[in-house]
Design a protein around this motif. Sequence first.
Motif, short mmCIF file in Angstrom:
data_model
loop_
_atom_site.label_atom_id
_atom_site.label_comp_id
_atom_site.label_asym_id
_atom_site.label_seq_id
_atom_site.Cartn_x
_atom_site.Cartn_y
_atom_site.Cartn_z
N SER A 305 6.84 29.98 -24.85
CA SER A 305 7.83 30.16 -26.24
C SER A 305 9.11 29.56 -25.37
O SER A 305 9.17 29.42 -24.30
N TRP A 327 6.51 22.93 -22.13
CA TRP A 327 5.78 23.07 -23.43
C TRP A 327 4.34 22.81 -23.39
O TRP A 327 3.97 21.73 -22.64
N MET A 329 0.21 24.16 -25.20
CA MET A 329 -0.58 25.02 -26.17
C MET A 329 -2.14 25.01 -25.60
O MET A 329 -2.59 24.14 -24.94
N THR A 330 -2.70 26.02 -26.15
CA THR A 330 -4.21 26.07 -25.64
C THR A 330 -5.00 24.77 -25.85
O THR A 330 -5.64 24.58 -25.09
P1 ADP Z 1 -0.29 31.11 -29.25
O1 ADP Z 1 0.93 31.55 -28.72
O2 ADP Z 1 -0.52 30.91 -30.50
O3 ADP Z 1 -1.29 32.14 -28.54
P2 ADP Z 1 -0.47 29.16 -27.19
O4 ADP Z 1 -0.17 29.79 -26.14
O5 ADP Z 1 -1.29 28.06 -27.00
O6 ADP Z 1 -1.21 29.97 -28.30
O7 ADP Z 1 0.81 28.49 -27.82
C1 ADP Z 1 1.50 27.46 -27.92
C2 ADP Z 1 2.40 27.45 -28.71
O8 ADP Z 1 3.53 27.99 -28.18
C3 ADP Z 1 3.25 26.16 -29.05
O9 ADP Z 1 2.54 25.37 -30.09
C4 ADP Z 1 4.76 26.40 -29.52
O10 ADP Z 1 4.82 26.89 -30.70
C5 ADP Z 1 4.83 27.57 -28.30
N1 ADP Z 1 5.57 27.20 -27.30
C6 ADP Z 1 4.94 27.02 -26.08
N2 ADP Z 1 5.93 26.28 -24.95
C7 ADP Z 1 7.02 26.47 -25.61
C8 ADP Z 1 8.43 26.00 -25.39
N3 ADP Z 1 8.91 25.72 -24.04
N4 ADP Z 1 9.30 26.29 -26.38
C9 ADP Z 1 9.06 26.57 -27.63
N5 ADP Z 1 7.79 26.92 -27.99
C10 ADP Z 1 6.80 26.75 -27.18
#
Ligand code: ADP
Length: 553
Positions: A305, A327, A329-330
Amino acid sequence: MQGLMMDMPLLVSDLIRQADRHHGVTSIVSRTVEGGRHEYNYRAAHARARRLANALARLGVRAPDRVGTLAWNGYRHFELYYAVAGSGAVIHTINPRLFPEQIAYIANHAEDRALFFDLSFVALVEKLAPQLPGVKHYVLMSDRAHRPPNCSIPNLLCYEDLLEAESDDYVWPRLDERSACGLCYTSGTTGNPKGVLYAHRSTVLHAYGSSLPDALNLSARDVVAPAVAMFHVNAWGLPYSCALTGAKLVLPGAALDGKSLYELFEAEGVTVSAGVPTIWLGLLQHLKANRLRLSSFKRVVIGGSACPPAMIRSFEEEYGVQVLHAWGMTEMSPLGSVCTFRAKHLALDREERYAVQNKQGRTIFGVDMRIVGGDGKTLPHDGNAFGDLHVRGPWVTNGYFKGEGGDPLRSDESGAQWFPTGDVATIDADGYMQITDRSKDVIKSGGEWISSIELENIAVAHPAIAEAAAIGIAHPKWDERPIVVAVKKPGAEVSREDLLGFLEGRIAKWWMPDDVVFVAELPHTATGKISKLTLREQLKDYRLPAETGAARK
Ligand code: ADP
């Protein structure tokens, strides 16, 4: 004409072979679930992974059977990564923090044939077992001495017994590099969790890409402690990229609180770690409260996040630790972008450099990005236009396991296929991407968008605020109005008016939250991110104050 180069498949087993041959004596240290420290090296890990591969074959686990794990970051989990995938089966890492019904759903959907679990999850597995008809083998990731008495898990096996009975004489099969090696389920905040199925090829390419200097910059001189769980997108690929680079690996077990991480980093000379902002909040609070210094720690990867600017500042200015804002995602294995400087940024002053670092960064070669407007057209990379972020590349999914949710891909003007991330972002002329929000978290007020991330970033820059979440509350006139839900730092005092005053001048007037709600703690998801879904649920009876800030618009 074809090139005359060897056509060798990219296989996960080659990563551990490489680590054994060229970094055989490099350590893997674990804080174990049983208590205590375990240390061995890549050579020993490789030998045990081969024994485990023999044990899996004896249990009848064949390609492409799925093998589930419920386990923290430890050496046996590391061995499973390689033994399962290397032998052609699929390792399915399950998040043990999910509700038992979700775990049962995921394990059944994946058709897990065997389930390996840490000692901490015996009670959980006892509860789950009757709901898992497909699981033929339950393996406790410990030794006989730790086998719980009177346990109801059917035909419970012990990991160390299995290994003891086998030889390390095992030759990794030469698999098709496109065959599946790992499976992770997304959190499924809407609908059922969906499975993302990684391939050997995508995993090895991701390990290459993520190790690059402008990505995580990993080398044989690093000591890497993943503070992200091995069930959270494979600890962001670190068990693979560390084997590829020959970095020393430090696996922190279940304890990711500030004190435990600090002690581990100091004891093992950790140079690099990675985790979600909540983990780093814990470490920073511990350092501050106890006036501690970090002696070896150089780089911290923060992602999952948005990393608040105040956190970047604190790491860099107070502790001399470089922040790599990342940044992913899965669905992307998970890395998509990392924020590292271009040469021209080095001449900037500190504040200007922070402005760059607040962005989620540039893509790693292998991932392409674009932003798309409401009309489906590609938007310019000018740092202003924002739209839905789409990605493509050899470690990006092209569809969920068993076709769940239908075809997720979108075509562009040329017919190329893109994966829509569900994030809204800008991309500037230098290629730096900045997430405005998740599309489901963006606050829609008077037909325009307010970035919840930006409000949160400013709120947590207030010296008395530890954590904050901005959410939209339904409003009869404006559709939604923002409020900030905040947690104060231990012992700190701050009023609603103080915080609103702090925001004033830092945001457009119509972005001004209509209210501040202080809470003792914010809800977090199973991967440690602030759960806005739960927060909205908790605040369902909340009503906005009568006089709303939107009137100022
Ligand atoms: P979830 O959080 O849905 O369990 P993920 O771990 O795959 O699954 O999360 C991916 C999401 O986390 C991204 O689509 C984005 O919204 C958020 N995210 C990941 N890294 C960042 C970041 N550095 N800044 C903002 N949002 C992020």
